[in-house]
Design a protein around this motif. Sequence first.
Motif, mmCIF file in Angstrom:
data_model
loop_
_atom_site.group_PDB
_atom_site.id
_atom_site.type_symbol
_atom_site.label_atom_id
_atom_site.label_comp_id
_atom_site.label_asym_id
_atom_site.label_seq_id
_atom_site.Cartn_x
_atom_site.Cartn_y
_atom_site.Cartn_z
ATOM 1 N N ARG A 402 0.834 -1.206 0.000
ATOM 2 C CA ARG A 402 0.000 0.000 0.000
ATOM 3 C C ARG A 402 0.867 1.255 0.000
ATOM 4 O O ARG A 402 0.533 2.253 -0.674
ATOM 5 N N ALA A 405 2.188 1.576 -3.489
ATOM 6 C CA ALA A 405 1.141 2.001 -4.432
ATOM 7 C C ALA A 405 0.836 3.486 -4.285
ATOM 8 O O ALA A 405 0.480 4.151 -5.270
ATOM 9 N N ASP A 410 -1.378 2.139 -8.400
ATOM 10 C CA ASP A 410 -1.747 0.723 -8.452
ATOM 11 C C ASP A 410 -1.380 0.084 -9.786
ATOM 12 O O ASP A 410 -1.027 -1.099 -9.848
ATOM 13 N N GLU A 411 -1.468 0.871 -10.886
ATOM 14 C CA GLU A 411 -1.243 0.298 -12.223
ATOM 15 C C GLU A 411 0.177 -0.201 -12.405
ATOM 16 O O GLU A 411 0.425 -1.117 -13.210
ATOM 17 N N LEU A 413 2.041 -1.674 -10.167
ATOM 18 C CA LEU A 413 2.360 -2.807 -9.306
ATOM 19 C C LEU A 413 2.418 -4.092 -10.101
ATOM 20 O O LEU A 413 1.760 -4.241 -11.149
ATOM 21 N N GLU A 415 1.682 -8.176 -10.688
ATOM 22 C CA GLU A 415 0.455 -8.935 -10.508
ATOM 23 C C GLU A 415 0.371 -9.534 -9.096
ATOM 24 O O GLU A 415 -0.704 -9.599 -8.498
ATOM 25 N N ASP A 417 1.725 -8.252 -6.386
ATOM 26 C CA ASP A 417 1.419 -7.170 -5.455
ATOM 27 C C ASP A 417 -0.052 -6.788 -5.520
ATOM 28 O O ASP A 417 -0.661 -6.432 -4.507
ATOM 29 N N LYS A 418 -0.629 -6.838 -6.714
ATOM 30 C CA LYS A 418 -2.061 -6.559 -6.832
ATOM 31 C C LYS A 418 -2.878 -7.615 -6.085
ATOM 32 O O LYS A 418 -3.924 -7.299 -5.496
ATOM 33 N N ARG A 419 -2.393 -8.829 -6.101
ATOM 34 C CA ARG A 419 -3.080 -9.883 -5.339
ATOM 35 C C ARG A 419 -2.990 -9.597 -3.839
ATOM 36 O O ARG A 419 -3.933 -9.864 -3.084
ATOM 37 N N LEU A 421 -2.863 -6.593 -2.509
ATOM 38 C CA LEU A 421 -3.824 -5.537 -2.240
ATOM 39 C C LEU A 421 -5.238 -6.117 -2.100
ATOM 40 O O LEU A 421 -6.006 -5.711 -1.214
#
Length: 481
Positions: A402, A405, A410-411, A413, A415, A417-419, A421
């Motif tokens: 976080r 980001a 967020d874009e 990050l 994949e 790291d998006k998981r 989040l």
Amino acid sequence: MSDSVRMSETNGQTARPRLRTKQYEGLGEIYGPIVVVEGVNDVAYDEAVDVILPDGGLRRGRVLRASEKNVVVEVWGGTAGLERAATRVRFAGESLQMPVAADMLGRVFNGLGEPLDGIAPPVAEARRDVNGAPINPTRREYPRDLIVTGISAIDAMNTLIRGQKLPIFSASGLPHNDLAAQIARQAHLSGSDEEFAVILVAMGVKHDDAEFFRQSFDESGALSSTAMFLNLADDPPMERIIAPRVALTLAEFLAYERDMHVLVIMTDMTNYGEALRELASQRGEVPSRKGYPGYLYSDLASLYERTGTLRGHKGSITQVPILTMPSDDINHPIPDLTGYITEGQIVLSRELFRHGVYPCINVLPSLSRLMKDGIGEGYTRADHPGIANQLYAAYAHVQEVRSLAAVIGDEELSEVDKRYLALGEAFERRFVAQGRNEARSIEATLDLGWAVASLLPPEELTRVSEAEIAAHYVASTEARG
């Protein structure tokens, strides 16, 4: 309390013999909640006192200091209305004794143990010293069996063990009263049909909060196994000093003489500390940190240490003290010293509260030091330690992601790291958050934990075994909810 409970008895010491009841007329001095009686002899420290008003009214208190010339008495009901010449003081010859009985469950009392529900006092089964007795350390048993609260963030991540002292660190405006009521309503023993009781002692609470506790327990049916001790905000502050001792005296009787498992919830310990500071100031004592007396640690310990499981006794006492941290400062003397005495803490988060998460428990600074010995195979479920560690580690990494980001967006990050989040959002909204009347079983809590952890790819789950992943990993989006 039996011989094996009292350190003084097991060490062969004898109790102070009862003195003859003595009465004196006239006060030498009145200041704040304290009166001075002159010309008194043969009176001991902590002796119970009855202060008789000119109109016949009675207030109770105790001896704070005794010398050959005078005696200093703390009056719990305050000194308003006292007249120096016409007030009488009666010394009981012993420390304050409280009548106790199992029939006190289902009743509501004030901070001195007097009924507030309009019903006659229960018939006493025994009388016990409100100060309790030191517990012989060699008689203690290590706590291992858990108490299920039905709250996932506690049961899975900061498990409450029978005989433990686990405080809740809150702050002004946070829903600690709601959490206290929910724990009191839902708490039960895991895999046992032994008798379980709850004692709630509220110190310095507002009238609407007191009514909330009454209605909450009455409507849920939990009042029948609950004893409530209420010291309201407009009650004398000195009564807050005796209220937790009165409640713990009943807890000791139920646990060690009636073989019950007792959960004692005390709120708000900060109000207790303020009353103690006021008393110390009136006595002219040299202040310590932030004006609190230098003996604050030992005074808090005298309450918290009246907890545990003892060899030769089936019952137990578990404590959940609740305190509000002034200015949200966890280093304030009351939470700071409480943390040294107790076995962990549950910390409420103002940020989670602002995001509408209830209960707003921040699992990262929270800790249950006895948790590791009361979970796993034979206690909860074999995968409990692993999934708890995994959720903690993953949520800690969520805070790092976080922060990243917030800088790059967020874009940008990865994949994975998006998981993370997505896991953080699900952990707060699905695992930590639950309804105020929602009680989850241990199995449901652990299954939900696995559903949240399964938002990560299996290779990211490094705190659980491959066998546990094979047994509990939720592969489908539908299963994850």
